[in-house]
Write an enzyme that holds these catalytic residues in place. Sequence first.
Site: not given
Length: 213
Positions: A45, A49, A133
Amino acid sequence: MPQKTDKLLPILAGQPVIPVLKIDRAADAAPLARALAKGGLPAIEITLRTREAIDAIRIAAAEVPEAVVGAGTILNARQFDQAVRAGARFIVSPGTTQELLDAARSTDVPLLPGATTPSEIMAAAEEGYSILKFFPAEQSGGTAFLKALSAPLAGTRFCPTGGVTPANAPAYLSLPNVICVGGSWIVPDTLLQAGDWDGIEALARDAAALSKV
């Protein structure tokens, strides 16, 4: 099947830990993805960011066919579309919004949305999402909270992320409603900045050996 579980399930069930990556230099994407796959963690993943994240996804997806490149920290439909266009094969969000759910309906790429409360989990289930998640895991109650959810919300499984470490990962993986965990410890900043791909491969190999039983 809005979640496209048939596509998401083998990705998450295929390894105990999904590496959660913050990549500042897109040039690191291919050797990093290659090292992780070689260590037994092909599904990764790459979080949105950093400014380089989309380019990192594009490079890893194009140059490392053995990797299953996903995009994380997806917060809106625009980012969802950018990640899919870059080659992401699954999408991860820390939460769930109607905008993200609508974006997921328009593509074959599966979404792993986030939820931390019973109401959020039930709302996601109503939309057809049975794998979620759980973020931030440790700050939201950790293993005790997930264990408490396992009976009343037995149809939902989770990928806990946030505060998961080599020390507590086995406790998460022992829960029946945890399919895998997400972790950033596999790629320490020091090793990434140094380009120590062998060191990262070794950490990946250790993580891949964690038991899901």
